[in-house]
Design a protein around this motif. Structure first.
Motif, PDB file in Angstrom:
ATOM      1  N   GLU A  36     -35.384 -32.445 -26.566  1.00 55.63           N
ATOM      2  CA  GLU A  36     -36.286 -31.342 -26.879  1.00 55.63           C
ATOM      3  C   GLU A  36     -37.448 -31.342 -25.906  1.00 55.63           C
ATOM      4  O   GLU A  36     -37.947 -32.410 -25.514  1.00 55.63           O
ATOM      5  N   ILE A  37     -37.858 -30.189 -25.490  1.00 58.51           N
ATOM      6  CA  ILE A  37     -39.008 -30.082 -24.591  1.00 58.51           C
ATOM      7  C   ILE A  37     -40.293 -30.332 -25.387  1.00 58.51           C
ATOM      8  O   ILE A  37     -40.579 -29.624 -26.358  1.00 58.51           O
ATOM      9  N   THR A  38     -41.048 -31.352 -24.974  1.00 62.05           N
ATOM     10  CA  THR A  38     -42.350 -31.659 -25.573  1.00 62.05           C
ATOM     11  C   THR A  38     -43.327 -31.988 -24.458  1.00 62.05           C
ATOM     12  O   THR A  38     -42.968 -31.990 -23.275  1.00 62.05           O
ATOM     13  N   GLU A  39     -44.594 -32.284 -24.853  1.00 63.17           N
ATOM     14  CA  GLU A  39     -45.577 -32.641 -23.833  1.00 63.17           C
ATOM     15  C   GLU A  39     -45.268 -33.985 -23.193  1.00 63.17           C
ATOM     16  O   GLU A  39     -45.781 -34.319 -22.127  1.00 63.17           O
ATOM     17  N   ARG A  40     -44.387 -34.766 -23.832  1.00 62.01           N
ATOM     18  CA  ARG A  40     -44.066 -36.090 -23.296  1.00 62.01           C
ATOM     19  C   ARG A  40     -42.581 -36.249 -22.961  1.00 62.01           C
ATOM     20  O   ARG A  40     -42.148 -37.324 -22.573  1.00 62.01           O
ATOM     21  N   GLY A  41     -41.814 -35.229 -23.149  1.00 67.41           N
ATOM     22  CA  GLY A  41     -40.387 -35.367 -22.912  1.00 67.41           C
ATOM     23  C   GLY A  41     -39.758 -34.090 -22.401  1.00 67.41           C
ATOM     24  O   GLY A  41     -40.389 -33.034 -22.356  1.00 67.41           O
ATOM     25  N   ALA A  42     -38.518 -34.207 -21.998  1.00 65.22           N
ATOM     26  CA  ALA A  42     -37.782 -33.064 -21.459  1.00 65.22           C
ATOM     27  C   ALA A  42     -36.346 -33.119 -21.961  1.00 65.22           C
ATOM     28  O   ALA A  42     -35.859 -34.155 -22.433  1.00 65.22           O
ATOM     29  N   GLN A  43     -35.693 -31.994 -21.874  1.00 60.85           N
ATOM     30  CA  GLN A  43     -34.272 -31.949 -22.217  1.00 60.85           C
ATOM     31  C   GLN A  43     -33.451 -32.600 -21.111  1.00 60.85           C
ATOM     32  O   GLN A  43     -33.857 -32.642 -19.951  1.00 60.85           O
ATOM     33  N   THR A  44     -32.282 -33.089 -21.489  1.00 65.38           N
ATOM     34  CA  THR A  44     -31.322 -33.614 -20.514  1.00 65.38           C
ATOM     35  C   THR A  44     -30.115 -32.694 -20.494  1.00 65.38           C
ATOM     36  O   THR A  44     -29.726 -32.132 -21.521  1.00 65.38           O
ATOM     37  N   ARG A  45     -29.548 -32.550 -19.326  1.00 65.88           N
ATOM     38  CA  ARG A  45     -28.391 -31.651 -19.186  1.00 65.88           C
ATOM     39  C   ARG A  45     -27.362 -32.319 -18.280  1.00 65.88           C
ATOM     40  O   ARG A  45     -27.670 -32.689 -17.140  1.00 65.88           O
ATOM     41  N   THR A  46     -26.155 -32.488 -18.796  1.00 67.21           N
ATOM     42  CA  THR A  46     -25.045 -33.048 -18.033  1.00 67.21           C
ATOM     43  C   THR A  46     -24.085 -31.928 -17.664  1.00 67.21           C
ATOM     44  O   THR A  46     -23.677 -31.151 -18.536  1.00 67.21           O
ATOM     45  N   VAL A  47     -23.735 -31.836 -16.390  1.00 66.73           N
ATOM     46  CA  VAL A  47     -22.839 -30.783 -15.907  1.00 66.73           C
ATOM     47  C   VAL A  47     -21.524 -31.417 -15.471  1.00 66.73           C
ATOM     48  O   VAL A  47     -21.512 -32.378 -14.698  1.00 66.73           O
ATOM     49  N   ASN A  48     -20.433 -30.891 -15.989  1.00 69.41           N
ATOM     50  CA  ASN A  48     -19.099 -31.398 -15.648  1.00 69.41           C
ATOM     51  C   ASN A  48     -18.407 -30.449 -14.678  1.00 69.41           C
ATOM     52  O   ASN A  48     -18.370 -29.239 -14.918  1.00 69.41           O
ATOM     53  N   LYS A  49     -17.870 -30.996 -13.616  1.00 67.86           N
ATOM     54  CA  LYS A  49     -17.085 -30.181 -12.692  1.00 67.86           C
ATOM     55  C   LYS A  49     -15.704 -29.947 -13.281  1.00 67.86           C
ATOM     56  O   LYS A  49     -15.143 -30.817 -13.946  1.00 67.86           O
ATOM     57  N   ILE A  50     -15.158 -28.778 -13.042  1.00 68.45           N
ATOM     58  CA  ILE A  50     -13.816 -28.483 -13.532  1.00 68.45           C
ATOM     59  C   ILE A  50     -12.892 -28.155 -12.363  1.00 68.45           C
ATOM     60  O   ILE A  50     -13.341 -27.671 -11.327  1.00 68.45           O
ATOM     61  N   MET A  51     -11.629 -28.475 -12.555  1.00 61.79           N
ATOM     62  CA  MET A  51     -10.607 -28.116 -11.574  1.00 61.79           C
ATOM     63  C   MET A  51      -9.709 -27.070 -12.207  1.00 61.79           C
ATOM     64  O   MET A  51      -9.086 -27.315 -13.243  1.00 61.79           O
ATOM     65  N   ARG A  52      -9.689 -25.905 -11.590  1.00 66.76           N
ATOM     66  CA  ARG A  52      -8.971 -24.796 -12.192  1.00 66.76           C
ATOM     67  C   ARG A  52      -8.488 -23.848 -11.103  1.00 66.76           C
ATOM     68  O   ARG A  52      -9.135 -23.684 -10.068  1.00 66.76           O
ATOM     69  N   LYS A  53      -7.346 -23.234 -11.357  1.00 63.42           N
ATOM     70  CA  LYS A  53      -6.825 -22.226 -10.442  1.00 63.42           C
ATOM     71  C   LYS A  53      -6.406 -21.005 -11.239  1.00 63.42           C
ATOM     72  O   LYS A  53      -5.735 -21.114 -12.269  1.00 63.42           O
ATOM     73  N   ARG A  54      -6.831 -19.846 -10.775  1.00 62.43           N
ATOM     74  CA  ARG A  54      -6.389 -18.607 -11.406  1.00 62.43           C
ATOM     75  C   ARG A  54      -4.900 -18.421 -11.173  1.00 62.43           C
ATOM     76  O   ARG A  54      -4.399 -18.658 -10.076  1.00 62.43           O
ATOM     77  N   VAL A  55      -4.202 -18.002 -12.201  1.00 64.42           N
ATOM     78  CA  VAL A  55      -2.756 -17.807 -12.080  1.00 64.42           C
ATOM     79  C   VAL A  55      -2.397 -16.429 -12.630  1.00 64.42           C
ATOM     80  O   VAL A  55      -3.141 -15.851 -13.435  1.00 64.42           O
ATOM     81  N   PRO A  56      -1.268 -15.888 -12.229  1.00 69.69           N
ATOM     82  CA  PRO A  56      -0.834 -14.583 -12.761  1.00 69.69           C
ATOM     83  C   PRO A  56      -0.619 -14.655 -14.271  1.00 69.69           C
ATOM     84  O   PRO A  56      -0.140 -15.665 -14.795  1.00 69.69           O
ATOM     85  N   THR A  57      -0.949 -13.603 -14.948  1.00 65.94           N
ATOM     86  CA  THR A  57      -0.837 -13.564 -16.405  1.00 65.94           C
ATOM     87  C   THR A  57       0.582 -13.827 -16.882  1.00 65.94           C
ATOM     88  O   THR A  57       0.800 -14.475 -17.915  1.00 65.94           O
TER      89      THR A  57
END
Length: 349
Positions: free
Chosen positions: A112-133
């Motif tokens: 939580e964002i406070t005067e003494r702290g901040a949020q943390t955020r983890t980002v995950n990379k994904i491997m994906r390929k568009r394919v025909p429907t």
């Protein structure tokens, strides 16, 4: 041990921490849901960037600030429940199984964002390929999905006996992993789908008539090494037979019959044993011998379960007709049907 999504691991609103997970999927899912009084909130994320082919969804989960029961390492065991990725990955897997679509966990935000702290955020990379429907019309073009339908399914899974939680989550995770391999590695799609069934079929009870090597009689005449080799041989034979018998049992109601323009290219229940045997053997040869699979080539203009080839030659290499695998969409849909059928069967016991 419990499924991470068990309410014992979540929290009432008064004393809790929160995490927000984001997922992306090709599936368009409408509606929002409030699970167990705000403990789990699920909703689409309304975005206004340039159009793309992925939809974003958010889940807010509340956790008890202090666990009700302190962790005791003496209670740990090698067969206790564990799922990598925690609740976020469990949700992605269960979303995939329920909505028949592939899901990717992209971010986790906590604190939580406070005067003494901040949020943390983890980002995950994904491997994906568009394919025909047309590679899998149900996965990539399904409509009519809504998050209000999910809590009933979640209740069903959480309500299963504790000892079933791990195998169900392994099956769902392998299923989602298989979907995410579409367009990247078609052979790995089959590997993961077979694994999704094997984690459930391992405890399937066979009949003596299912394997001529079921009972070898007195094996005292064999050496210790020969006994070990025989046990391994029988175990492997049983694993394949359990895989086939499990699908045969839990696919009841899947094959509806009907008239087709090319009946030989649609798989019927009478073909199932042969098709499943080819899939299992191809998976094993791929993993143990590095053999490539003989895959059906998808054609947009035809709605078939398998292509029309009757054998294949690449250079001097010959692939026999009986080793040909069906289209991914056929086996994917069948595997999902069997997993869901198995879940319903466990609830009725």
């Amino acid at each position: 041990m419990y499924l991470n999504l068990d309410l014992k691991h979540l929290a009432p609103k008064e004393k809790c921490d929160a995490e927000i997970y984001e997922f992306v999927s090709e599936a368009h899912i409408t509606g929002s849901t409030d699970y167990f009084g705000g403990t789990l909130l699920i909703s689409p994320l309304i975005e206004t960037p340039e159009p793309h082919d992925l939809f974003t969804y958010q889940v807010k989960a509340l956790f008890a600030t202090e666990p009700e029961e302190p962790l005791n390492l003496d209670d740990a065991s090698e067969d206790a429940y564990y799922h990598p990725g925690g609740i976020a990955d469990e949700l992605a897997s269960l979303f995939a199984l329920f909505y028949q679509a592939r899901f990717y966990h992209t971010t986790t935000t906590g604190g939580e964002i406070t005067e003494r702290g901040a949020q943390t955020r983890t980002v995950n990379k994904i491997m994906r390929k568009r394919v025909p429907t047309h590679w899998d019309k149900k996965v990539f073009k399904g409509e009519g999905r809504n998050f209000t339908d999910f809590p009933a399914f979640l209740d069903k899974v959480i309500g299963l006996p504790e000892e079933k939680h791990l195998s169900i989550m392994k099956a769902a995770s392998n299923y989602n992993s298989a979907l995410r391999q579409i367009g990247l590695d078609p052979e790995m799609v089959f590997v993961k789908l077979v694994s999704a069934i094997e984690v459930l079929s391992v405890s399937y009870e066979l009949n003596k008539g299912d394997d001529p090597l079921y009972d070898l009689g007195d094996i005292s005449r064999f050496t210790i090494e020969q006994r070990a080799e025989l046990k391994s041989l029988i175990k492997n034979r049983k694993t394949k037979r359990k895989f086939i018998r499990f699908i045969e049992e839990h696919s009841k109601g899947y094959f509806k019959g009907g008239k087709f323009n090319a009946p030989d290219l649609h798989i019927k229940r009478t073909d199932l044993n042969k098709v499943l045997s080819a899939i299992y053997d191809a998976r094993s040869a791929y993993l143990h011998d590095g053999e490539n699979m003989y895959l059906s080539t998808p054609f947009e203009e035809f709605d078939w379960d398998t292509d029309s080839s009757a054998g294949m030659y690449i250079g001097k290499r010959k692939f026999a007709a009986e080793k040909k695998l069906p289209y991914i969409h056929f086996f994917e849909d069948l595997v999902r049907y069997c997993i869901l059928s198995y879940i319903d069967a466990q609830r009725s016991k």
